[in-house]
Design a protein around this motif. Structure first.
Motif, short mmCIF file in Angstrom:
data_model
loop_
_atom_site.label_atom_id
_atom_site.label_comp_id
_atom_site.label_asym_id
_atom_site.label_seq_id
_atom_site.Cartn_x
_atom_site.Cartn_y
_atom_site.Cartn_z
N UNK A 13 -8.41 -3.96 26.75
CA UNK A 13 -7.86 -3.09 25.72
C UNK A 13 -6.39 -2.79 25.98
N UNK A 14 -6.04 -2.53 27.23
CA UNK A 14 -4.64 -2.30 27.57
C UNK A 14 -3.79 -3.52 27.28
N UNK A 15 -4.31 -4.70 27.62
CA UNK A 15 -3.58 -5.94 27.36
C UNK A 15 -3.36 -6.15 25.85
N UNK A 16 -4.36 -5.83 25.04
CA UNK A 16 -4.21 -5.94 23.59
C UNK A 16 -3.15 -4.98 23.06
N UNK A 17 -3.11 -3.77 23.61
CA UNK A 17 -2.09 -2.81 23.19
C UNK A 17 -0.69 -3.29 23.55
N UNK A 18 -0.54 -3.85 24.74
CA UNK A 18 0.77 -4.37 25.16
C UNK A 18 1.20 -5.51 24.24
N UNK A 19 0.28 -6.42 23.94
CA UNK A 19 0.61 -7.53 23.05
C UNK A 19 0.98 -7.05 21.65
N UNK A 35 2.30 -4.10 20.85
CA UNK A 35 3.63 -3.47 20.91
C UNK A 35 4.72 -4.53 20.96
N UNK A 36 4.51 -5.57 21.77
CA UNK A 36 5.52 -6.64 21.86
C UNK A 36 5.70 -7.35 20.53
N UNK A 37 4.59 -7.57 19.81
CA UNK A 37 4.68 -8.24 18.52
C UNK A 37 5.44 -7.38 17.52
N UNK A 82 7.76 -5.19 18.18
CA UNK A 82 9.18 -5.23 18.56
C UNK A 82 9.83 -6.53 18.11
N UNK A 83 9.10 -7.65 18.23
CA UNK A 83 9.65 -8.93 17.78
C UNK A 83 9.91 -8.92 16.28
N UNK A 84 8.98 -8.37 15.52
CA UNK A 84 9.15 -8.31 14.08
C UNK A 84 10.35 -7.44 13.71
N UNK A 85 10.51 -6.31 14.39
CA UNK A 85 11.66 -5.45 14.12
C UNK A 85 12.96 -6.15 14.46
N UNK A 86 12.95 -6.89 15.57
CA UNK A 86 14.15 -7.63 15.99
C UNK A 86 14.53 -8.68 14.97
N UNK A 87 13.55 -9.35 14.41
CA UNK A 87 13.82 -10.37 13.39
C UNK A 87 14.40 -9.74 12.13
N UNK A 88 13.89 -8.57 11.75
CA UNK A 88 14.40 -7.91 10.55
C UNK A 88 15.84 -7.45 10.73
N UNK A 89 16.15 -6.97 11.93
CA UNK A 89 17.50 -6.48 12.20
C UNK A 89 18.52 -7.61 12.09
N UNK A 90 18.17 -8.82 12.62
CA UNK A 90 19.12 -9.92 12.65
C UNK A 90 18.91 -10.92 11.52
N UNK A 91 18.02 -10.57 10.57
CA UNK A 91 17.79 -11.47 9.44
C UNK A 91 18.99 -11.48 8.49
#
Length: 469
Positions: free
Chosen positions: A448-454, A456-458, A460-469
């Motif tokens: 469950x902890x590993x799923x939460x970490x994954x 959160x990382x996903x 953040x990646x989506x937000x990063x893509x939107x910022x630099x899109x």
């Protein structure tokens, strides 16, 4: 040889009540020899498989080496699971004229009932009619329990022979080194432990899937009206009817192979839409899919239907699928989340999270298919199998072979698949005891902890893509 010695000393016994668990593994006649053979042998296999994938000189070398690895375990007790005894009793019921889908094997007088896990004695068979027919023939020819296990292992080895035949075709079609693909799949310790020694029917299912996809990938091209090797918008080429007819026959044959895979385990059905997509060049319009879809569907439905009739069980095998989730372990992500919620909130959430996992799969599969339209239908089939494994209510170690068998031959190396297989190979003891049952709560928390970490990382990646899109 070390793994074979572990199978000889403490493999899954013919009679229940003598199962080797973590608490008894150092006791009795096995002493310290059993755990030493198992740990050292498994470690050697994992290291040789993991690091050897960079040093495979040829496809033939990979096939011969993997074949030599499995020879020592063939005459020994089953490793890693007791399912082969359930197969034997289900085959006995089928051979005796009973209905394995009507109830558990304990209702039909199976002479080897004492070898079957109590979990599965009252559960209907969750497997397709093709496997039940083959298991019934193994009983008819084997007579004794040892003979039936030998027959079931022959079926598993035949499935792996199909894998060996289809993998090089898939790999060449995708531009992957065939030798490395063959090594990655057939030298995986899960193959030796669970598919050969444990004689799981997943070997046959995977073999038929690989052959079906190989037929689609290697079929003759259909020249288009302009004389090129690409088909026209409708997928047909009136200029070269012979090539079109030959391609149609191959697609129908691919459908037969895929339909037989579904008749072993119904989960194989997730590959069919990707096989249709692989039959046309990308990016193809939706209207170009109707003809290969009709050919593949006709072959698949016809094969599964004929096998269902030949078994005498009709479509009763569909009802057995409802009981395939009787086991509760943290190795299934949806089950792990439910166990964590149970621990924190004190409620029975496993059933709910398992349903949510299946609903997630229903959403993920169309997304994967749609993304594969731009190219990558064959890797998409492997990802669909991976999603099925991860979203299913139950995960058994040998399930990791499903995505590995396709992804290893159709795309770049995916470390998460290799890591999943390496972890899965360590989950069981020789006699079949699963560490996931011994570590239910801590395992659920870690997953469950590993799923939460994954997650959160996903995000953040989506937000990063939107910022630099």
């Amino acid at each position: 040889m070390l793994v074979a010695a572990a199978a000889y000393l403490g493999g899954s016994p013919f009679a229940r009540g003598t199962t080797v668990t973590p608490g008894t593994m150092l006791a009795g006649r096995q002493g310290v020899l059993l755990p030493l053979c198992w740990v050292l042998g498994l470690t050697a296999l994992l290291c040789a498989w993991w690091f050897g994938r960079h040093r495979v000189p040829s496809t033939r070398w990979a096939l011969v080496t993997a074949g030599l690895w499995v020879l020592p375990v063939l005459p020994m007790l089953p490793l890693g699971s007791e399912d082969v005894y359930s197969y034997a009793c289900q085959g006995f019921v089928q051979h005796a004229g009973g209905d394995p889908y009507a109830g558990g094997v304990q209702s039909f007088g199976c002479p080897w009932l004492g070898s079957v896990s109590t979990t599965w004695r009252t559960s209907p068979a969750p497997y397709g009619p093709l496997f039940l027919l083959l298991a019934g023939w193994a009983v008819a020819l084997g007579h004794s329990l040892q003979g039936v296990i030998a027959g079931l292992r022959i079926i598993a080895v035949a499935g792996l022979a199909l894998v060996a035949a289809g993998l090089p075709v898939l790999a060449r079609r995708a531009g992957i080194d065939p030798a490395r693909a063959v090594w990655t799949v057939l030298a995986c310790p899960l193959v030796l432990i669970h598919l050969v020694s444990g004689a799981h029917n997943d070997a046959l299912m995977v073999g038929l899937l690989v052959v079906g996809l190989a037929l689609v990938a290697g079929r003759p091209p259909q020249p288009g009206p302009d004389g090129s090797s690409q088909p026209g918008p409708d997928g047909l080429s009136p200029a070269v009817p012979v090539a079109a007819r030959l391609s149609a026959v191959v697609l129908a044959a691919a459908g037969v192979a895929l339909g037989l895979a579904v008749a072993v385990k119904a989960t194989a059905i997730v590959v069919l839409p990707f096989a249709v997509l692989a039959a046309v060049p990308p990016p193809a319009p939706i209207r170009a899919l109707w003809r290969p879809a009709a050919l593949i569907a006709a072959g698949a439905v016809g094969a599964a239907g004929l096998v269902s009739l030949a078994s005498g069980r009709g479509l009763g095998w569909v009802t057995g699928l409802l009981r395939s989730g009787d086991t509760v372990a943290w190795t299934s992500p949806s089950t792990a989340v439910g166990l964590t919620v149970d621990l924190v909130a004190g409620t029975d959430a496993v059933g709910v999270t398992r349903v949510l996992g299946v609903l997630l799969l229903v959403v993920v599969l169309p997304v994967l298919w749609w993304r594969a339209r731009a190219g990558g239908a064959l890797p998409g089939a492997g990802l669909a199998l991976g999603a099925t494994v991860l979203c299913a209510p139950v995960f058994h170690p040998w399930y990791a072979i499903w995505p590995l068998a396709v992804l290893a031959a159709t795309g770049p190396e995916r470390r998460w698949v290799l890591g999943l297989c390496a972890l899965a190979a360590t989950l069981t003891l020789p006699a079949g005891y699963n560490w996931a049952l011994f570590t239910l709560v801590p395992g659920a928390l870690v997953v469950t902890a590993a799923l939460l970490v994954l997650a959160v990382r996903q995000v953040r990646r989506l937000r990063h893509r939107r910022v630099f899109a």
